[in-house]
Motif scaffolding. Structure first.
Motif, short mmCIF file in Angstrom:
data_model
loop_
_atom_site.label_atom_id
_atom_site.label_comp_id
_atom_site.label_asym_id
_atom_site.label_seq_id
_atom_site.Cartn_x
_atom_site.Cartn_y
_atom_site.Cartn_z
N LYS A 15 0.91 -1.13 0.00
CA LYS A 15 -0.08 0.08 -0.10
C LYS A 15 0.91 1.09 -0.17
O LYS A 15 1.93 1.31 0.80
N PRO A 29 -4.45 7.03 -1.30
CA PRO A 29 -5.20 6.87 -2.70
C PRO A 29 -6.45 6.36 -2.45
O PRO A 29 -6.66 5.53 -1.42
N ASP A 56 -9.06 4.41 -7.01
CA ASP A 56 -8.27 3.94 -8.01
C ASP A 56 -6.94 3.51 -7.75
O ASP A 56 -6.15 3.11 -8.67
N ASN A 57 -6.75 3.88 -6.41
CA ASN A 57 -5.37 2.86 -5.74
C ASN A 57 -3.98 3.72 -6.27
O ASN A 57 -3.18 3.16 -6.49
N GLU A 58 -4.36 4.88 -6.72
CA GLU A 58 -3.16 5.60 -7.24
C GLU A 58 -3.01 6.92 -6.64
O GLU A 58 -4.14 7.69 -6.89
N LYS A 96 -1.10 13.73 -9.13
CA LYS A 96 0.37 14.57 -9.15
C LYS A 96 0.23 15.75 -8.21
O LYS A 96 -0.82 15.99 -7.88
N ASP A 119 -5.15 16.31 -12.79
CA ASP A 119 -4.94 14.91 -12.75
C ASP A 119 -6.09 14.25 -12.26
O ASP A 119 -6.35 14.31 -10.92
N HIS A 149 -6.44 11.50 -11.03
CA HIS A 149 -6.18 10.37 -9.77
C HIS A 149 -6.23 11.05 -8.44
O HIS A 149 -6.38 10.63 -7.33
N ASP A 168 -8.48 11.24 -3.89
CA ASP A 168 -7.29 11.16 -2.91
C ASP A 168 -7.94 11.64 -1.55
O ASP A 168 -8.69 12.49 -1.26
#
Length: 354
Positions: free
Chosen positions: A163, A179, A182-184, A187, A206, A208, A212
């Motif tokens: 993780k 995260p 999306d587990n990411e 930026k 971004d 992603h 978060d």
């Protein structure tokens, strides 16, 4: 004339007798001083032995005093390795310390100054030089090799299923980013940092970043027996992520991302039972003097089961949604969806440092 000679001889006799008496007195004083000196040497030599015994006893009593007052057992496998390395180092250096001090104090007692004893001049011996240089060098090389192995274990690439969590220091608290679905992690751009609504400078272009999760109270949640990789950074000065219960630490340097990974092996609840302390918590300390509020830079780690972790994560809103309650959750859109509407207003507000 003869009377003058007789008087002179009498005076000379008295002078000679006086000088003989003074010489005898001086000799007696000297003999007494030598006796006192020898007695003093014996006393000091004996006291040195007593001091050695008392010192060893004091070291042992201090060890007994601190038993149970130090850190509990390590809460990860890496920490166990560090404890093992520490124990080996203490045993090796302890044996050397005891042996050298015992010899030192024994020599002071055994070879104290005496009238019939003279020092033996021993200028050089190649064999002895090789022995007492080579043995410490080999021992040191072994200890360093053990330390390097443990260091490489911590800083080596994390397992693929680790993780990834980001922890960033700022004066004077810790910011933790997880995260989302999306587990990411998205930026970051330091120019977008804004304490009002973008503490880490997330780049809202971004996708992603949209899911978060950021906690600003220094609380780090981990799952037992699941490896975690920490991405460590700083917003201002040099901090240091200290994880004493896991026997780990790593500098948080502005502009540089440092990393370490480990696998928690004991939950917080289990450690409460082990330590018999219902208020026990894993701590995050700043091990680098970072300013006047350094003393207050304290975080917490909660090691829990996967089910407990998932429940906690489900209760946490994304950082974007928390600061934009009226916005459409962008995390539900695919990462590559070109139809996603960019939060231009938010992005413009975020860019406050140029």
């Amino acid at each position: 004339m003869s009377v003058f000679i007789i008087i002179t001889l009498i005076i000379l006799v008295f002078i000679i007798i006086y000088q003989i008496g003074k010489a005898s007195e001086y000799a007696t004083v000297l003999r007494g001083e030598e006796k006192v000196k020898a007695q003093t040497n014996r006393t000091i030599a004996f006291l040195l032995l007593v001091m050695f015994v008392l010192s060893m006893w004091g070291i042992w009593k201090c060890n007994e005093l601190f038993v149970g007052r130090l850190l509990p057992i390590a809460a990860c496998k890496t920490g166990e390795n560090y404890d093992s390395m520490f124990n080996v180092t203490v045993i090796v250096t302890g044996i050397v310390f005891f042996a050298t001090q015992a010899i030192l104090f024994w020599f002071c007692f055994r070879y104290q100054a005496k009238d019939k004893r003279t020092a033996f001049y021993f200028p050089h011996n190649n064999k002895l030089e090789i022995i007492w240089t080579t043995i410490p060098a080999i021992a040191m090389a072994i200890l360093v090799a053990i330390g390097l192995k443990n260091w490489f274990d911590v800083t080596s690439p994390a397992p693929p299923d680790a993780k990834v969590i980001e922890i960033v220091g700022k004066q004077f608290n810790w910011l933790v980013r997880y995260p989302g679905k999306d587990n990411e992690l998205g930026k970051r751009d330091f120019r977008k940092i804004n304490d009002a609504n973008n503490v880490l400078g997330l780049d809202w272009t971004d996708p992603h970043n949209m899911d978060d999760i950021i906690t600003q109270n220094g609380e780090l949640h981990l799952v037992i027996n699941k490896p975690v990789k920490l991405l460590i950074g700083s917003r201002d000065v040099i901090h240091d992520v200290g994880l004493p219960h896991f026997r780990l630490k790593m500098d948080a340097v502005p502009g540089i991302t440092t990393t370490l990974w480990f696998t928690p092996s004991i939950t917080t609840e289990e450690m409460k039972n082990i330590t018999h302390n219902p208020d026990f918590v894993y701590e995050i300390s700043c091990d680098q003097l970072c300013g006047k509020g350094h003393y207050s830079m304290r975080g917490f780690i909660i090691v829990q089961t996967q089910q407990e972790y998932d429940k906690w994560m489900a209760s946490q809103p994304s950082y974007y949604a928390g600061n934009n309650p009226s916005a459409t959750p962008a995390a539900s859109q695919p990462a590559g969806d070109s139809t996603k509407t960019e939060p231009k207003a938010e992005s413009a507000k975020a860019v406050t440092m140029k």
